[in-house]
Write a protein that holds these residues in place. Structure first.
Motif, PDB file in Angstrom:
ATOM      1  N   GLY A 159       0.787  -1.221   0.000  1.00 37.17           N
ATOM      2  CA  GLY A 159       0.000   0.000   0.000  1.00 37.17           C
ATOM      3  C   GLY A 159       0.821   1.274   0.000  1.00 37.17           C
ATOM      4  N   THR A 160       2.136   1.162   0.061  1.00 40.80           N
ATOM      5  CA  THR A 160       2.984   2.361   0.097  1.00 40.80           C
ATOM      6  C   THR A 160       3.438   2.809  -1.284  1.00 40.80           C
ATOM      7  OG1 THR A 160       5.059   1.109   0.339  1.00 40.80           O
ATOM      8  CG2 THR A 160       3.848   1.647   2.362  1.00 40.80           C
ATOM      9  N   SER A 172      -6.628  -1.129  -1.290  1.00 42.85           N
ATOM     10  CA  SER A 172      -7.320  -1.122   0.000  1.00 42.85           C
ATOM     11  C   SER A 172      -6.331  -0.874   1.135  1.00 42.85           C
ATOM     12  CB  SER A 172      -8.087  -2.421   0.221  1.00 42.85           C
ATOM     13  OG  SER A 172      -7.221  -3.541   0.260  1.00 42.85           O
ATOM     14  N   LYS A 173      -5.124  -1.426   1.027  1.00 37.11           N
ATOM     15  CA  LYS A 173      -4.119  -1.183   2.055  1.00 37.11           C
ATOM     16  C   LYS A 173      -3.611   0.262   1.994  1.00 37.11           C
ATOM     17  CE  LYS A 173      -4.009  -5.220   4.059  1.00 37.11           C
ATOM     18  NZ  LYS A 173      -4.401  -5.392   5.462  1.00 37.11           N
ATOM     19  N   ARG A 174      -3.547   0.833   0.798  1.00 36.95           N
ATOM     20  CA  ARG A 174      -3.169   2.248   0.686  1.00 36.95           C
ATOM     21  C   ARG A 174      -4.227   3.138   1.333  1.00 36.95           C
ATOM     22  NH1 ARG A 174       0.686   4.906  -1.653  1.00 36.95           N
ATOM     23  NH2 ARG A 174       0.422   7.074  -2.307  1.00 36.95           N
ATOM     24  N   ALA A 175      -5.495   2.766   1.123  1.00 33.51           N
ATOM     25  CA  ALA A 175      -6.577   3.511   1.766  1.00 33.51           C
ATOM     26  C   ALA A 175      -6.512   3.361   3.281  1.00 33.51           C
ATOM     27  CB  ALA A 175      -7.926   3.018   1.241  1.00 33.51           C
ATOM     28  N   MET A 176      -6.169   2.165   3.764  1.00 30.71           N
ATOM     29  CA  MET A 176      -6.015   1.946   5.198  1.00 30.71           C
ATOM     30  C   MET A 176      -4.947   2.871   5.777  1.00 30.71           C
ATOM     31  SD  MET A 176      -4.861  -1.543   7.227  1.00 30.71           S
ATOM     32  CE  MET A 176      -6.453  -2.375   7.156  1.00 30.71           C
ATOM     33  N   ILE A 177      -3.838   3.002   5.073  1.00 33.94           N
ATOM     34  CA  ILE A 177      -2.760   3.886   5.526  1.00 33.94           C
ATOM     35  C   ILE A 177      -3.257   5.325   5.626  1.00 33.94           C
ATOM     36  CG2 ILE A 177      -0.527   4.870   4.873  1.00 33.94           C
ATOM     37  CD1 ILE A 177       0.136   2.087   3.638  1.00 33.94           C
ATOM     38  N   ALA A 178      -4.005   5.767   4.615  1.00 35.11           N
ATOM     39  CA  ALA A 178      -4.524   7.136   4.608  1.00 35.11           C
ATOM     40  C   ALA A 178      -5.541   7.355   5.729  1.00 35.11           C
ATOM     41  CB  ALA A 178      -5.148   7.451   3.254  1.00 35.11           C
ATOM     42  N   ILE A 179      -6.416   6.376   5.944  1.00 38.94           N
ATOM     43  CA  ILE A 179      -7.420   6.501   7.001  1.00 38.94           C
ATOM     44  C   ILE A 179      -6.756   6.552   8.376  1.00 38.94           C
ATOM     45  CG2 ILE A 179      -9.293   5.264   8.173  1.00 38.94           C
ATOM     46  CD1 ILE A 179     -10.154   4.272   5.381  1.00 38.94           C
TER      47      ILE A 179
END
Length: 275
Positions: A159-160, A172-179
């Motif tokens: 996600g990075t 989805s993991k990139r969105a998790m990082i942002a959230i």
């Protein structure tokens, strides 16, 4: 259900909830916190794994919940509401290798639900619970700076990297990082810590199962214990986004500094399935 308890010295025993804590890195973190004297509650979808934990680790409180089922998720959070805790770790995840398999509806729904929707629901609930606890109990609990309430999520190094051909898993993991970053900023006034973990390959049973029983060929793969050490150090140091191992952090940093057309060509040709 168990509530916050006191040890023989009169100090309160800290309580951790781990969503996705019945196997892999989630279970490893649960057992590590147990050795540190924490009261541990874990959430998992497999009744068999829950039964195994109940048998081998009876002090751990267990909850069965299918995170893809909204009614079960609401029931879980209702059951947990009002039980004091100091840390929540969201370690649940779903992965389908989109370089090999085209997503079907079931896989797509499951990855979106577990990697993003249930995660955000859990963080929203946990942050609300912690804010209520701080209003009612912070002074009486005599929580020191080193025992700040915390929310932690296990993302992925996938996600990075920012490129348009990323898989649903990576997005989805990139969105998790942002959230997680947004929650970290929002919870500063409450002195609630938020950390996101973006690790490379960890030698878990799930990863081995995805690789015909042997994941040793994965680049820079690390043991579960090494990953636990990195995660705990990141929490202790209050790192907003902990990316490890170091070699993978350098590689992803270098990739993100490439011109976008070059990055897109490399990752589209090397990582993605044929279009």
């Amino acid at each position: 259900m168990k509530n916050l308890t006191k040890d023989t010295t009169g100090n309160h025993t800290p309580h951790i909830i781990i969503v996705g804590g019945t196997s892999g890195i989630g279970l490893a973190l649960a057992l590590h916190h147990q050795t540190l004297g924490w009261q541990v509650s874990v959430v998992g979808s497999s009744a068999a794994k829950i039964a195994d934990i109940n048998s081998h680790y009876p002090a751990i409180v267990t909850y069965v919940c299918d995170l893809t089922e909204p009614n079960q998720m609401r029931t879980l959070l209702d059951n947990l509401s009002g039980i004091p805790f100091q840390r929540l770790i969201y370690s649940a995840g779903s992965y389908t290798n989109e370089r090999i398999h085209h997503l079907n509806q079931t896989d797509s729904d499951q990855m979106l639900a577990i990697n993003l929707q249930a995660f955000e629901q859990a963080f929203r609930w946990a942050s609300s619970q912690l804010k209520q606890q701080l209003k009612k109990q912070y002074q009486s609990l005599d929580v020191s700076k080193g025992d700040r309430p915390s929310l932690v999520c296990i993302a992925s190094i996938a996600g990075t990297i920012d490129y348009p051909y990323a898989s649903l898993y990576a997005k989805s993991k990139r969105a998790m990082i942002a959230i997680a970053s947004a929650y970290r900023a929002a919870l500063v006034p409450y002195d609630i810590q938020v950390n996101c973990i973006a690790s490379g390959y960890i030698d878990t049973q799930a990863l081995r199962d995805l690789n015909d029983g042997d994941a040793s060929h994965k680049p820079f793969i690390m043991s579960t214990q090494a990953a636990v050490n990195h995660i705990m150090q990141a929490i202790d140091d209050d790192v907003e986004l902990a990316i490890f191992p170091r070699s993978m952090r350098y590689i992803t940093s270098a990739l993100n500094h490439l011109p976008k057309p070059v990055l897109n060509w490399i990752l589209h040709s090397k990582l993605d399935k044929a279009k």
